[in-house]
Scaffold this active site. Structure first.
Site, mmCIF file in Angstrom:
data_model
loop_
_atom_site.group_PDB
_atom_site.id
_atom_site.type_symbol
_atom_site.label_atom_id
_atom_site.label_comp_id
_atom_site.label_asym_id
_atom_site.label_seq_id
_atom_site.Cartn_x
_atom_site.Cartn_y
_atom_site.Cartn_z
ATOM 1 N N ILE A 43 1.651 -6.850 -28.679
ATOM 2 C CA ILE A 43 2.392 -6.656 -29.933
ATOM 3 C C ILE A 43 3.069 -5.295 -29.847
ATOM 4 O O ILE A 43 2.404 -4.253 -29.888
ATOM 5 C CB ILE A 43 1.416 -6.695 -31.137
ATOM 6 C CG1 ILE A 43 0.632 -8.017 -31.144
ATOM 7 C CG2 ILE A 43 2.208 -6.517 -32.447
ATOM 8 C CD1 ILE A 43 -0.527 -8.045 -32.136
ATOM 9 N N GLU A 44 4.393 -5.339 -29.670
ATOM 10 C CA GLU A 44 5.133 -4.083 -29.475
ATOM 11 C C GLU A 44 5.608 -3.503 -30.806
ATOM 12 O O GLU A 44 5.459 -4.117 -31.864
ATOM 13 C CB GLU A 44 6.302 -4.326 -28.505
ATOM 14 C CG GLU A 44 5.787 -4.775 -27.147
ATOM 15 C CD GLU A 44 6.852 -4.860 -26.076
ATOM 16 O OE1 GLU A 44 8.053 -4.885 -26.399
ATOM 17 O OE2 GLU A 44 6.467 -4.916 -24.890
ATOM 18 N N GLU A 55 -4.859 -7.941 -24.087
ATOM 19 C CA GLU A 55 -6.303 -7.887 -23.869
ATOM 20 C C GLU A 55 -7.005 -7.174 -25.022
ATOM 21 O O GLU A 55 -8.036 -7.610 -25.530
ATOM 22 C CB GLU A 55 -6.627 -7.130 -22.565
ATOM 23 C CG GLU A 55 -6.063 -7.776 -21.318
ATOM 24 C CD GLU A 55 -4.673 -7.247 -20.946
ATOM 25 O OE1 GLU A 55 -3.831 -7.051 -21.853
ATOM 26 O OE2 GLU A 55 -4.443 -7.042 -19.743
ATOM 27 N N CYS A 90 -4.001 -3.102 -17.872
ATOM 28 C CA CYS A 90 -3.699 -1.672 -17.733
ATOM 29 C C CYS A 90 -4.997 -0.864 -17.811
ATOM 30 O O CYS A 90 -6.065 -1.387 -18.167
ATOM 31 C CB CYS A 90 -2.726 -1.227 -18.827
ATOM 32 S SG CYS A 90 -3.492 -0.986 -20.438
ATOM 33 N N CYS A 93 -6.849 -0.890 -21.221
ATOM 34 C CA CYS A 93 -7.574 -2.147 -21.474
ATOM 35 C C CYS A 93 -8.838 -2.227 -20.623
ATOM 36 O O CYS A 93 -9.876 -2.709 -21.086
ATOM 37 C CB CYS A 93 -6.666 -3.346 -21.211
ATOM 38 S SG CYS A 93 -5.381 -3.523 -22.466
HETATM 39 N N1 THU Z 1 0.806 -5.209 -21.515
HETATM 40 C C1 THU Z 1 -0.269 -5.976 -21.873
HETATM 41 O O1 THU Z 1 -0.230 -6.694 -22.877
HETATM 42 N N2 THU Z 1 -1.369 -5.913 -21.088
HETATM 43 C C2 THU Z 1 -1.509 -5.129 -19.987
HETATM 44 O O2 THU Z 1 -2.605 -4.990 -19.464
HETATM 45 C C3 THU Z 1 -0.329 -4.447 -19.444
HETATM 46 C C4 THU Z 1 0.833 -4.338 -20.358
HETATM 47 C C5 THU Z 1 2.006 -5.237 -22.355
HETATM 48 C C6 THU Z 1 2.268 -3.978 -23.112
HETATM 49 C C7 THU Z 1 3.764 -4.049 -23.329
HETATM 50 O O3 THU Z 1 4.018 -4.796 -24.506
HETATM 51 C C8 THU Z 1 4.283 -4.833 -22.143
HETATM 52 O O4 THU Z 1 3.147 -5.464 -21.575
HETATM 53 C C9 THU Z 1 4.964 -3.983 -21.091
HETATM 54 O O5 THU Z 1 4.164 -2.925 -20.713
#
Ligand code: THU
Length: 138
Positions: A43-44, A55, A90, A93
């Site tokens: 969710i940005e 996650e 990432c 997470c």
């Molecule tokens: N993102 C995730 O949802 N999970 C991860 O472990 C890596 C990155 C999302 C965050 C952002 O909305 C998009 O991927 C690009 O970084």
């Protein structure tokens, strides 16, 4: 819960990804030890830093409902459209996983689809991770 079913649920959750800035869509499906699944998407936000990964969305949904024990998570992520790559969690997470999961038991399933996936233990993705145990004497 079969790994492939969990991957399907992560794929479905990915459809709800709110990612107008990166165009990178991620879905996750987290399995509790009691057998319930909590899904999440990324969710940005226009201010960028409030963005939440798929996650963590799944973890926070579960923890906010009193669930703190988990056995595995499936993650499906890729630029918009067909999933063409493996999206690894990432660092933030991985650290959230470390808070609630046993690194030698919790499994992270990184998938493109129900046929192409890889399974890791959290301890492989966060070697010698710092967790709640470090703050006690034991
Ligand atoms: N993102 C995730 O949802 N999970 C991860 O472990 C890596 C990155 C999302 C965050 C952002 O909305 C998009 O991927 C690009 O970084």
């Amino acid at each position: 819960m079969d790994d492939r079913e969990l991957i399907k649920m992560a794929c479905k959750a990915r459809e709800y990804s709110y990612s107008p800035y990166s165009g990178y869509q991620v879905g996750a499906a987290l399995l509790s030890t009691e057998g319930k699944v909590y899904t999440g998407c990324n969710i940005e936000n226009a201010a960028y830093s409030p963005t939440n990964c798929a996650e963590r969305t799944a973890f926070f949904k579960a923890v906010s409902e009193g669930v703190r024990q988990f056995s595995k998570i499936a993650v499906v992520g890729s630029p918009k459209g067909e999933v063409v790559q493996f999206a690894f969690p990432c660092g933030v997470c991985r650290q959230v996983m470390m808070e609630f999961c046993r690194p030698g038991e919790f499994q992270v399933i990184v998938a493109k689809n129900t046929e192409e996936y890889k399974i890791f233990y959290l301890k492989e993705l966060l070697y010698e991770g710092f967790g709640p145990g470090n703050l006690s004497d034991s």
